[in-house]
Design a protein around this motif. Sequence first.
Motif, mmCIF file in Angstrom:
data_model
loop_
_atom_site.group_PDB
_atom_site.id
_atom_site.type_symbol
_atom_site.label_atom_id
_atom_site.label_comp_id
_atom_site.label_asym_id
_atom_site.label_seq_id
_atom_site.Cartn_x
_atom_site.Cartn_y
_atom_site.Cartn_z
ATOM 1 N N PRO A 1 50.058 41.448 18.336
ATOM 2 C CA PRO A 1 51.331 41.660 19.029
ATOM 3 C C PRO A 1 51.257 41.196 20.487
ATOM 4 N N LYS B 1 39.658 52.340 9.701
ATOM 5 C CA LYS B 1 38.885 52.001 10.898
ATOM 6 C C LYS B 1 37.419 52.364 10.716
ATOM 7 N N ALA C 1 48.490 37.429 14.069
ATOM 8 C CA ALA C 1 49.193 38.701 13.932
ATOM 9 C C ALA C 1 48.842 39.684 15.043
ATOM 10 N N ARG D 1 47.756 42.410 10.283
ATOM 11 C CA ARG D 1 46.929 43.337 11.053
ATOM 12 C C ARG D 1 47.541 44.730 10.967
ATOM 13 N N ASN E 1 37.021 42.248 15.070
ATOM 14 C CA ASN E 1 36.274 43.423 14.664
ATOM 15 C C ASN E 1 34.770 43.210 14.707
ATOM 16 N N GLY F 1 47.203 48.660 12.691
ATOM 17 C CA GLY F 1 46.589 49.461 13.753
ATOM 18 C C GLY F 1 46.525 48.745 15.081
ATOM 19 N N GLY F 2 47.483 47.877 15.361
ATOM 20 C CA GLY F 2 47.575 47.270 16.690
ATOM 21 C C GLY F 2 46.504 46.235 16.962
ATOM 22 N N GLN F 3 46.362 45.949 18.254
ATOM 23 C CA GLN F 3 45.508 44.873 18.740
ATOM 24 C C GLN F 3 44.112 44.854 18.124
ATOM 25 N N TYR F 4 43.395 45.976 18.234
ATOM 26 C CA TYR F 4 42.024 45.981 17.758
ATOM 27 C C TYR F 4 41.903 46.739 16.439
ATOM 28 N N GLY F 5 42.987 46.741 15.690
ATOM 29 C CA GLY F 5 42.956 47.368 14.380
ATOM 30 C C GLY F 5 42.225 46.474 13.395
ATOM 31 N N THR F 6 42.623 46.587 12.134
ATOM 32 C CA THR F 6 41.944 45.805 11.115
ATOM 33 C C THR F 6 42.828 44.650 10.707
ATOM 34 N N SER F 7 42.236 43.473 10.640
ATOM 35 C CA SER F 7 43.021 42.346 10.172
ATOM 36 C C SER F 7 42.672 42.077 8.717
ATOM 37 N N TYR G 1 47.172 44.340 28.852
ATOM 38 C CA TYR G 1 47.373 45.017 27.581
ATOM 39 C C TYR G 1 47.925 46.401 27.843
#
Lengths: 315, 444
Positions: B439, B33, B437, A63, B113, A65-71, B220
Amino acid sequence: MTDLATRATRVVAPARSRRRQLGGGPRARTVVAFLIPFFLPFVLFYLVPVGYALWQSFLVVRRTGGQYGTSYTTFGGFEQYTQVFQNAEFWASIGRIGLFGIVQVPVMLFVALIMALLLDTPLLKVKAFFRVTAFMPYAVPGVIAAIMWSYLYSPQLSPVVDLLKGAGLHPDFLGAGAVLWSAANVSTWLWTGYNMLIMFSALQSIPQELYEAAKIDGASNWTIAWRIKVPVIAPSIILTTVFSIIGTLQLYAEPAVLRQISSNISSTFTPNMLAYAVASGNNYQQAAAISVVIAVITFVLSFGFLRLTTKRAGL
Amino acid sequence: MSNTVTRVRLALVAAAASAVVLAGCSSPAPSDKASAASCTPAKGKVTLQYWNTVPGMDKVVALWNEKNPDIQVQTKNISNDQYGTLGNALKAGKAPELAQVGYDELPSLRTQNAFVDASACSAASAAKSKFVPWTWSQTSFGGTGVFALPQDTGPMALYVRSDIFKKHGLAIPKTWDEYAVDAQKLHKADPDLSITFFDPNNAEWFNGLLWQNNAEMYGYSGDKWHVTVESDQSKQVAEYWQKLISDKLVRTDLAHGSTQMYAAYQKDQIATYVGAAWGYSMFRDNLPKQAGKWTIVPMPTWGTNGASGDWGGSTVAFMKGNKHLHESVKFNTWLNTDPEALALENKLGGLYPAANAGLELPALSKGVPYYADEKIFDVFADSSKKIDTSFSWGPTQKTVNLALQDAMAKAAAGNGALTDALSAAQESALKSMKDQAIPAAAGK
C-alpha cells in the motif's frame, strides 16, 4: 552394440510387424536407453523451467497484514501480460532490437557469405589459416568480447580513438546515437565467422560435376558463385538467418557490458535486459510474462521467416 | 518442415503439461505471521552461517571461532550476486542465520519477509547506544524491532586536489554555491579541467546527495508508504546538478570506479571527488602518483544546513528461520562493536565502522600518509554525526534506483532534466509498490 548389429541383420524380414509393437520388447528398450540422455535433461532443464515461467506469468502478488505482512501469489489471469503490453519501455526495447536486427543481421550474413565464397575459390591461398582466424572470435565468450571492445570504444583508453583524434576526427562510440551500432559491431565480430563456417561447409558439399557442367556451358567464376553456389546453399543461409533472428531477440551480453562504461544504455535497452531488471526488483511474475512474450515473438518471427522463404524457394 | 512443426507442437503440449503439474505444488497459501522469536540459549555447540561480501571477513570470523568453541561461525562470500543469492536461499527456505544487507535494501528484504526480529534478546535492544544514531534508526525501522545490526557506513566528504586548487588560487568551497563558482573558475582557466564528474548510472551516490539535503524520499504511517521522492529538497539538488551539467562544468562520461574514471583523475582532468569514507583507499590504491596532492574536507553544505550525507555501508541482518537468536546476537554484537574485530575489518575490508567505538579506533585517529598525513578520519567521523536520522529507504529501492538512473542518463545526454528523473523515480516507486501489493500513496 554387437547385440544390436546382429539383431538388425536378423530382423530384416519381419521388420514391419516389429515396428508395430514398439511398446515393449528389447528394441523399444534400446530406443528408450538412447533417448533418455537427451530427453531427461531436456525435460528437466528446458521444459520444466519454461513451464514454470509460463505458470509464474499468470500469477499476481497479494499481501495480507499491511506493509510487512505476508505476501502470497494468486492466479491473476492475463494481468501481467496486460502490463507488459502497456509498458512503453518494453515496446521501446523491441523497437531498438528490431532496428538492430534489420541492419545487423543482413550485414553480418552478407559478409559471412562473401567470406565463405572467397574461401571456396581457388583464388585464396592458405585457406586453413583464414578459416581458423575468421572463426576464432566465436571461441571468445560474448562477455569477454564485449569487454575487449569496450576498451577500444572508451575515449579515455582507446588507441583507436586516439588515432582518429590525430586525424582530426572525434568519434563518440558510446554516444546516444552510436552505442546501438557499437553493440551491433561486437555481435557482428563475434558471429560472422560462425555463420561463414556453416555456409562454407554447405559449399563444400556441392558436387564438383555441377561446376564442370557450368564451365562447359561457359560460366565465369562470378556466374558460378551467384547462379550455382548461392542458390544451392540457400537452406544454410536461411538457417543462419533464423539463428541470427533468435540471437538478436535475446541480445544481452554486449549491451550489458557496454552499459558499464556508457550511460546511454539504459537498464531496459533490450527486452532481455528489461526482463532482468524487472526480476531483480523481485517482480518475478512480470519478468516471466516479459520472457514469454519475447519467446512468442521469437517463435513467430523465426517460423514466419522459415515459412516465407521455404514457400518462395520451393524448398 | 512438417517435422519441425510437429516437434514444436509437441514441445508446447509438454510445456503446458508441466505447467499443470507445477500448478499443484507452487504458491503457498497465506500463512499466519511468524511466531514471536525466542531468545533461549541453545544447549551445546551451535554452528551459525554468516554470508557476507567483505574481503578478509573469514579472518575476522576465525578470530571469533578461536575464542568461542561453542558458537562456531561459518562464512560464505556472496559478493558475486549478493541479493540474488539471498533471495534464492530465502525462497528455498535455506537462508543463513546472518547475512550482509545494505541499508537501502533493508525495507525491500523485510517486505519479502526475510528477517526475524531479534528484540526478544535484551542484548540486541541494548546495542542501540553503541551505534551512530542514523544507522540504528534504519536497522530498527524507526525503533519497531531489531532486524539487523549496523556494520559499516559511508559518511560523505569532499576529496580535493589541493595542488590544483592552489594553482588556480581557489579556496576550499564550504557551500554548494561556492563549489559551483569554483567549478566555473576552474573550467574557465582550463577547458580540459572539470571540478568533478556526475555518473548518471550511480543512483546510490545521488541518493546520498539527496539525503544530505534532508530530502526524505519515503515515510511510513497509517499502514501505508508515503512516497516523496519528488520534493522541494530533492528538486533543489537536481536543479543544482542540472545547471552544472548544462553548463558543461562536470563530466558525465565517467562511470564511478571504472578504469576510465581513474584515467581521467590520473590525467589531472578532475579536481575533486564527492565521495564516502570507503573511497579513501580507492584513491590511495589506484592513483599512487597523486600521493600528497589530495586533502579531504567536509561536504559543501546547503546554506545554513550543516548536514552531511551517507553513501553505502551495510548491516548484518538476522535472517528468517534463525533458530539460534541468542548466539547470533552475541556474535553479531561482537562482530560490529568489538574494537579488535572492527580494527581487523577496517584493515582487511576497508570498512568504516558504524559503531561509536569504531570511530575512535587507533587506526582511524592517525594521519594517513597518502593524504599528506592529515587525520582524514576525523572529517568522516564528524560527517557521520551530521547525517539525518529520519531518512529511510523504500521497499522497492532497487527498481526505483534503476528508473532514476535511466532518466538521469537521458538528462546527462541532454534529453530532459534531472528533475524529470525525480518524477520518473517517483512514478516507478508507486508502480513497483503497486505490483508488489504494497500500500502506497504519493505525498506526505
